[in-house]
Scaffold this motif. Structure first.
Motif, mmCIF file in Angstrom:
data_model
loop_
_atom_site.group_PDB
_atom_site.id
_atom_site.type_symbol
_atom_site.label_atom_id
_atom_site.label_comp_id
_atom_site.label_asym_id
_atom_site.label_seq_id
_atom_site.Cartn_x
_atom_site.Cartn_y
_atom_site.Cartn_z
ATOM 1 N N ILE B 150 33.716 50.293 34.720
ATOM 2 C CA ILE B 150 33.628 48.842 35.452
ATOM 3 C C ILE B 150 33.543 49.355 37.089
ATOM 4 O O ILE B 150 34.490 50.340 37.241
ATOM 5 N N GLN B 151 32.643 49.212 37.809
ATOM 6 C CA GLN B 151 32.598 49.490 39.224
ATOM 7 C C GLN B 151 33.221 48.443 39.929
ATOM 8 O O GLN B 151 32.864 47.310 40.017
ATOM 9 N N LYS B 164 36.939 42.290 42.983
ATOM 10 C CA LYS B 164 35.814 41.805 42.370
ATOM 11 C C LYS B 164 35.043 42.728 41.782
ATOM 12 O O LYS B 164 35.293 44.134 41.995
ATOM 13 N N VAL B 165 34.335 42.559 40.714
ATOM 14 C CA VAL B 165 33.518 43.465 39.720
ATOM 15 C C VAL B 165 32.306 43.531 40.339
ATOM 16 O O VAL B 165 31.641 42.704 40.799
ATOM 17 N N LYS B 166 31.869 44.929 40.606
ATOM 18 C CA LYS B 166 30.447 45.228 41.399
ATOM 19 C C LYS B 166 29.439 45.331 40.310
ATOM 20 O O LYS B 166 28.421 44.793 39.878
ATOM 21 N N PHE B 186 35.074 53.813 40.058
ATOM 22 C CA PHE B 186 34.840 53.214 38.402
ATOM 23 C C PHE B 186 36.233 53.235 37.740
ATOM 24 O O PHE B 186 37.010 54.194 37.946
ATOM 25 N N PHE B 187 36.400 52.328 36.927
ATOM 26 C CA PHE B 187 37.559 52.359 35.935
ATOM 27 C C PHE B 187 37.007 52.123 34.439
ATOM 28 O O PHE B 187 35.932 51.617 34.351
ATOM 29 N N VAL B 257 38.440 42.623 38.327
ATOM 30 C CA VAL B 257 39.139 43.599 37.504
ATOM 31 C C VAL B 257 40.328 44.044 38.343
ATOM 32 O O VAL B 257 40.676 43.787 39.472
ATOM 33 N N LYS B 258 41.359 43.905 37.410
ATOM 34 C CA LYS B 258 42.685 44.470 37.805
ATOM 35 C C LYS B 258 42.887 45.648 37.105
ATOM 36 O O LYS B 258 42.950 45.980 36.232
#
Lengths: 353, 353
Positions: B150-151, B164-166, B186-187, B257-258
């Motif tokens: 997740i970016q 916010k998620v990109k 990134f996660f 995203v947290k």
């Protein structure tokens, strides 16, 4: 003789079910059953005497229901082969003083049954004609250091293939084994012996008087009668623990060897079993189990029950899975298995060995 | 969510007992039981809804007797996560239109339970205050190619740690994963989602109308009533097989995203399990079984029941023994296990997988 306990085939062989009771080749028959079948072409079932440890009485009745109970001699203690053979000789001598005896280990492989039958018949003829102790010698296929060696001496007239024994040698080191092989005079000691009851009892008197006296202390009409078990329970634990090779064969001057080609192995180790078993194109032995291998070579897979093994990348390994234990070990290190079994017993308990 | 079937942990995971029902760490609790325990600090048992395949109804009742039967939603077919989540959202929405939902995989490892509880509480507060879809993102510890990434985009005011998620990215190759890690943006996608029932149903309407229409075709008073199972049996098999990531998360514009540090692993492979487990001084994982090793390193030993393993000379191997199957495989080749399981099924039969 079927009283031995072998730890080298752990986890297949167990204290309560040693090697002779196992079906190694997936034929549906244990090595003991195969041995009894093999000798049945020469010896009638009522003349087959089994000597075993008391702990295996049940498993023997189960595997050999055709052998009557009075033919099963139950040792109350483990004392190696000499006391076992001395007892059996007394027992048989009491039933028939003229009897000849074929003494057989019960945990060996013999592929050539006809050769075996021929050798036993010819050997019996030889020992019935004199005070002679005969052993079957195996033509060695290589400098195996796991076998005892017999050096042959002069030929015996009118008995082709039978020679006087010059010497018995315990398991040699590799260098010595190579010398033995090169000389052409040495044969593997199969542990298969032929003699008359009278001859072997005479030999005990002369070469192992301690054991001889112990069994000779019986009152008349003890052997072959209901008195026998109580007498044995009394004296057997006092017998020295000694092999027949050491007690008699290495010392006696009336020992002969008949050299034979039996397709024989003592199946003394996983490697011997591996060598005796058919291999697939990758050199793996996977007989008697479902195996899916990838890049495995020279390995031996043995599993009990309806189980599959999936393995990759094993070179020259033993994979043996049985009951509550799994062994994954380099075949080359198989001599460590005895020691491992001891360690397993110490660390994890009796129930694993 | 506890309806998945995973073949990668064969022979431990089996068709009739996949990963979530297994006790991998010898704690006496399956991953599912651990997951239910973990969320119980935030969600009362009567509000815990399980969605699973019908075939696992019995095993769930056995493992989670405290969950009432009406809270166990039994899928009549396997359709990935989107239909599962859509059904649960309808079910929960019918019981409480104001409900918020924590969507959890049941087969992951979370070591930091307090961090987890804190993240869930903060996340719920966030999704209760708007039409927002929230995912927990894991701080990556390396360029793992087994996870989705997740970016993160811009920070959200007054909700520290939430952004916010990109973009969402499926499992990348190693080069791409390295770029992701280097960027710091990134996660890992944990698959743990938070939203209100209302928000996720709105998202289905907008981004996955096919699934949405299927479930919306219910008569009023179907969900949360005795009519529900018959309706589901009727429509569920017609649902597209599609993941929630693909159906919603990659498309929606209200995804956040947290980022959290949970001591998390999806335990997706034997290697992930190895990495998550305590190792001995030789780098072997032998937890939960009795093992005697010699010159084994970097290996993982897993055995069911009271069994011992004796092994020598294995470097970076998985040894997994369970029931009627034994796997001895290089950890590095673990991606082949799925394919092996298929081969086992074809060659030896259903009963081995």
């Amino acid at each position: 003789m079927c009283g031995g306990v072998g730890s080298r085939f752990w986890p297949f062989s167990r204290n309560d079910r040693p090697k002779q009771f196992l079906d190694f080749f997936g034929t549906g028959k244990s090595l003991l059953q195969l041995t009894v079948e093999r000798i049945s072409s020469v010896v009638r079932p009522e003349n087959i005497i089994l000597v075993t440890n008391r702990q295996y009485a049940e498993i023997i009745k189960e595997q050999l229901p055709e052998i009557k109970e009075s033919n099963i001699l139950l040792e109350p203690a483990r004392r190696n082969t000499a006391p076992c053979i001395c007892w059996a000789a007394h027992h048989i001598h009491a039933l028939d003083p003229e009897a000849s005896i074929v003494t057989l280990p019960s945990d060996h492989l013999v592929l050539k049954e006809k050769e075996f039958e021929k050798a036993i018949r010819e050997g019996l003829e030889f020992v019935e004609n004199g005070n002679r102790l005969l052993t079957l010698g195996i033509n060695p296929t290589g400098p195996n250091t796991g076998y005892g060696y017999i050096q042959q001496g002069t030929a015996v007239e009118s008995y082709p293939g039978i020679r006087k024994v010059k010497s018995f040698t315990e398991k040699p080191d590799l260098e010595m084994a190579n010398v033995f092989i090169a000389s052409g005079e040495f044969f593997w000691n199969s542990g298969i012996f032929l003699w008359s009851a009278d001859s072997i009892l005479k030999a005990f008197d002369k070469y192992d008087p301690e054991t001889a006296h112990l069994f000779s202390s019986a009152e008349p009409n003890t052997f072959g009668t209901p008195e026998e078990p109580a007498f044995i329970d009394n004296i057997f634990p006092n017998a020295p623990s000694i092999s027949i090779d050491y007690a008699i064969m290495e010392k006696a001057d009336n020992v002969f060897v008949k050299t034979v080609d039996l397709g024989w192995s003592d199946l003394g180790t996983w490697n011997a079993l591996y060598e005796a078993s058919p291999r697939n194109h990758e050199g793996n032995v996977t007989q008697n189990c479902k195996v899916l291998t990838s890049e495995c070579t020279g390995s031996m897979f043995a599993v009990s029950g309806d189980k599959i093994i999936v393995a990759a990348g094993l070179k020259d390994y033993i994979v043996a899975d049985n009951g509550n234990a799994l062994l994954i070990y380099p075949i080359a290190d198989e001599q460590k298995i005895r020691q491992i079994v001891n360690e397993v017993k110490t660390r994890f308990g009796e129930e694993y060995v």
